[in-house]
Design a protein around this motif. Structure first.
Motif, mmCIF file in Angstrom:
data_model
loop_
_atom_site.group_PDB
_atom_site.id
_atom_site.type_symbol
_atom_site.label_atom_id
_atom_site.label_comp_id
_atom_site.label_asym_id
_atom_site.label_seq_id
_atom_site.Cartn_x
_atom_site.Cartn_y
_atom_site.Cartn_z
ATOM 1 N N THR A 87 26.767 -50.686 25.944
ATOM 2 C CA THR A 87 27.743 -51.639 25.110
ATOM 3 C C THR A 87 26.968 -51.549 23.699
ATOM 4 O OG1 THR A 87 28.251 -53.128 26.964
ATOM 5 C CG2 THR A 87 28.572 -53.813 24.635
ATOM 6 N N ILE A 88 27.838 -50.982 22.753
ATOM 7 C CA ILE A 88 27.257 -51.086 21.352
ATOM 8 C C ILE A 88 27.591 -52.340 20.528
ATOM 9 C CG2 ILE A 88 29.136 -49.853 20.571
ATOM 10 C CD1 ILE A 88 27.139 -48.363 18.698
ATOM 11 N N SER A 89 26.806 -52.848 19.583
ATOM 12 C CA SER A 89 27.253 -54.024 19.104
ATOM 13 C C SER A 89 26.447 -54.206 17.529
ATOM 14 C CB SER A 89 26.921 -55.235 19.987
ATOM 15 O OG SER A 89 25.420 -55.401 19.986
ATOM 16 N N ARG A 90 26.958 -54.858 16.832
ATOM 17 C CA ARG A 90 26.203 -54.897 15.326
ATOM 18 C C ARG A 90 25.961 -56.318 14.934
ATOM 19 N NH1 ARG A 90 29.348 -51.085 11.751
ATOM 20 N NH2 ARG A 90 27.930 -51.534 10.193
ATOM 21 N N ASP A 91 24.931 -56.516 14.250
ATOM 22 C CA ASP A 91 24.626 -57.825 13.635
ATOM 23 C C ASP A 91 24.379 -57.441 12.222
ATOM 24 O OD1 ASP A 91 22.260 -60.597 14.630
ATOM 25 O OD2 ASP A 91 23.498 -60.219 12.815
ATOM 26 N N ASN A 92 25.289 -57.724 11.560
ATOM 27 C CA ASN A 92 25.111 -57.378 9.911
ATOM 28 C C ASN A 92 24.110 -58.437 9.448
ATOM 29 O OD1 ASN A 92 27.125 -55.536 10.398
ATOM 30 N ND2 ASN A 92 28.809 -56.746 9.760
ATOM 31 N N ALA A 93 24.070 -59.523 9.977
ATOM 32 C CA ALA A 93 23.024 -60.618 9.459
ATOM 33 C C ALA A 93 21.633 -59.964 9.237
ATOM 34 C CB ALA A 93 23.181 -61.847 10.099
ATOM 35 N N THR A 94 21.333 -59.203 10.438
ATOM 36 C CA THR A 94 19.987 -58.828 10.538
ATOM 37 C C THR A 94 20.063 -57.141 10.304
ATOM 38 O OG1 THR A 94 20.272 -58.375 13.024
ATOM 39 C CG2 THR A 94 19.317 -60.467 12.208
ATOM 40 N N ASN A 95 21.027 -56.781 9.857
ATOM 41 C CA ASN A 95 21.331 -55.365 9.461
ATOM 42 C C ASN A 95 20.816 -54.333 10.949
ATOM 43 O OD1 ASN A 95 22.389 -53.733 7.572
ATOM 44 N ND2 ASN A 95 20.136 -53.355 6.453
ATOM 45 N N THR A 96 21.085 -54.784 11.880
ATOM 46 C CA THR A 96 20.800 -54.156 13.097
ATOM 47 C C THR A 96 21.848 -53.626 13.979
ATOM 48 O OG1 THR A 96 18.555 -55.387 13.075
ATOM 49 C CG2 THR A 96 19.305 -54.061 15.090
ATOM 50 N N SER A 142 18.005 -51.628 33.184
ATOM 51 C CA SER A 142 18.700 -51.645 31.983
ATOM 52 C C SER A 142 17.554 -51.528 30.859
ATOM 53 C CB SER A 142 19.201 -53.226 31.785
ATOM 54 O OG SER A 142 20.199 -53.432 32.862
ATOM 55 N N LEU A 143 17.949 -51.111 29.507
ATOM 56 C CA LEU A 143 17.336 -51.187 28.439
ATOM 57 C C LEU A 143 18.258 -51.539 27.093
ATOM 58 C CD1 LEU A 143 15.264 -47.780 28.497
ATOM 59 C CD2 LEU A 143 14.219 -50.139 28.690
ATOM 60 N N ARG A 144 17.553 -52.135 26.218
ATOM 61 C CA ARG A 144 18.368 -52.454 25.031
ATOM 62 C C ARG A 144 17.766 -51.745 23.739
ATOM 63 N NH1 ARG A 144 20.029 -57.960 21.616
ATOM 64 N NH2 ARG A 144 17.706 -57.942 20.923
ATOM 65 N N LEU A 145 18.318 -50.790 23.189
ATOM 66 C CA LEU A 145 17.904 -49.983 21.984
ATOM 67 C C LEU A 145 18.313 -50.907 20.625
ATOM 68 C CD1 LEU A 145 18.791 -46.129 23.160
ATOM 69 C CD2 LEU A 145 16.836 -47.868 23.563
ATOM 70 N N SER A 146 17.601 -50.807 19.918
ATOM 71 C CA SER A 146 17.782 -51.465 18.527
ATOM 72 C C SER A 146 17.897 -50.418 17.410
ATOM 73 C CB SER A 146 16.857 -52.552 18.134
ATOM 74 O OG SER A 146 16.961 -53.433 19.076
ATOM 75 N N CYS A 147 18.627 -50.399 16.300
ATOM 76 C CA CYS A 147 18.681 -49.673 15.259
ATOM 77 C C CYS A 147 18.844 -50.498 14.095
ATOM 78 C CB CYS A 147 19.810 -48.695 15.471
ATOM 79 S SG CYS A 147 20.017 -47.701 13.768
ATOM 80 N N ALA A 148 17.387 -50.523 13.305
ATOM 81 C CA ALA A 148 17.114 -51.384 12.263
ATOM 82 C C ALA A 148 17.339 -50.498 10.880
ATOM 83 C CB ALA A 148 16.036 -52.171 12.330
ATOM 84 N N ALA A 149 18.089 -50.870 9.879
ATOM 85 C CA ALA A 149 18.155 -50.437 8.730
ATOM 86 C C ALA A 149 17.352 -51.068 7.452
ATOM 87 C CB ALA A 149 19.993 -50.074 8.311
ATOM 88 N N SER A 150 16.909 -50.251 6.603
ATOM 89 C CA SER A 150 16.178 -50.808 5.292
ATOM 90 C C SER A 150 16.506 -49.947 4.260
ATOM 91 C CB SER A 150 14.639 -50.753 5.735
ATOM 92 O OG SER A 150 14.242 -49.505 5.886
ATOM 93 N N GLY A 151 16.766 -50.615 3.282
ATOM 94 C CA GLY A 151 16.990 -49.718 1.693
ATOM 95 C C GLY A 151 18.565 -49.658 1.739
ATOM 96 N N PHE A 152 19.446 -50.119 2.655
ATOM 97 C CA PHE A 152 21.163 -50.183 2.460
ATOM 98 C C PHE A 152 21.457 -51.071 3.552
ATOM 99 C CE2 PHE A 152 22.580 -47.440 6.191
ATOM 100 C CZ PHE A 152 21.017 -46.824 6.543
ATOM 101 N N THR A 153 22.763 -51.366 3.413
ATOM 102 C CA THR A 153 23.457 -52.421 4.290
ATOM 103 C C THR A 153 24.281 -51.569 5.151
ATOM 104 O OG1 THR A 153 23.289 -54.077 2.528
ATOM 105 C CG2 THR A 153 24.968 -54.515 3.905
ATOM 106 N N LEU A 154 24.212 -51.892 6.623
ATOM 107 C CA LEU A 154 24.766 -51.429 7.639
ATOM 108 C C LEU A 154 26.361 -51.584 7.396
ATOM 109 C CD1 LEU A 154 22.647 -51.410 10.671
ATOM 110 C CD2 LEU A 154 23.175 -49.234 9.025
ATOM 111 N N ASP A 155 26.849 -52.585 6.951
ATOM 112 C CA ASP A 155 27.875 -53.271 6.755
ATOM 113 C C ASP A 155 29.191 -51.957 6.432
ATOM 114 O OD1 ASP A 155 27.586 -56.489 5.721
ATOM 115 O OD2 ASP A 155 26.131 -55.487 6.458
ATOM 116 N N TYR A 156 28.729 -51.356 5.430
ATOM 117 C CA TYR A 156 29.738 -50.281 5.101
ATOM 118 C C TYR A 156 29.677 -48.973 5.914
ATOM 119 C CZ TYR A 156 29.490 -53.827 1.421
ATOM 120 O OH TYR A 156 29.343 -55.055 0.628
ATOM 121 N N TYR A 157 28.998 -48.980 6.813
ATOM 122 C CA TYR A 157 28.578 -47.667 7.747
ATOM 123 C C TYR A 157 29.151 -47.866 8.970
ATOM 124 C CZ TYR A 157 26.082 -46.177 3.622
ATOM 125 O OH TYR A 157 25.424 -45.702 2.461
#
Length: 123
Positions: free
Chosen positions: A69-78, A17-32
């Motif tokens: 499994t894909i998931s999002r954490d809007n609090a951490t923009n990830t 298993s692996l868990r990949l992370s996608c962290a955003a900076s400069g914009f908010t992932l909430d709207y994408y």
């Protein structure tokens, strides 16, 4: 500066298993909507999974259903991609991308891309 940064790739044995992370900076992932794509050497870029912005609906390509499994954490923009029961055919460079519209498997529609993280599944 608008940026997506992937992390979490590596070398893992088949079945691992692996868990990949996608962290955003400069914009908010909430709207994408956020998609994960992968590209193996000599192959076309393939849509793996996507999570919508509006209702959190998720989508998977058939080959990863039940394993990823894909998931999002809007609090951490990830956004995360949890990958289990990995197979050698999952080996690829994995990218996350953001699109201001709904989820799509058509990668030219995506507005922002990360640089990718390598996943290698091998014994």
């Amino acid at each position: 500066q608008l940026q997506l940064v992937e992390s979490g790739g590596g070398l893992v044995q088949p079945g691992g298993s692996l868990r990949l992370s996608c962290a955003a900076s400069g914009f908010t992932l909430d709207y994408y909507a956020i998609g994960w794509f992968r590209q193996a050497p000599g192959k076309e870029r393939e849509g793996v999974s996507c999570i919508s912005s509006s209702d959190g609906a998720t989508f998977y390509t058939d080959s990863v259903k039940g394993r990823f499994t894909i998931s999002r954490d809007n609090a951490t923009n990830t956004v995360y991609l949890q990958m289990k029961s990995l197979k050698p055919e999952d080996t690829a460079l994995y990218y996350c991308a953001a699109v201001g519209l709904g989820c799509s498997g058509d990668y030219p529609r995506y507005d922002y891309w990360g640089q990718g993280t390598q996943v290698t599944v091998s014994s």
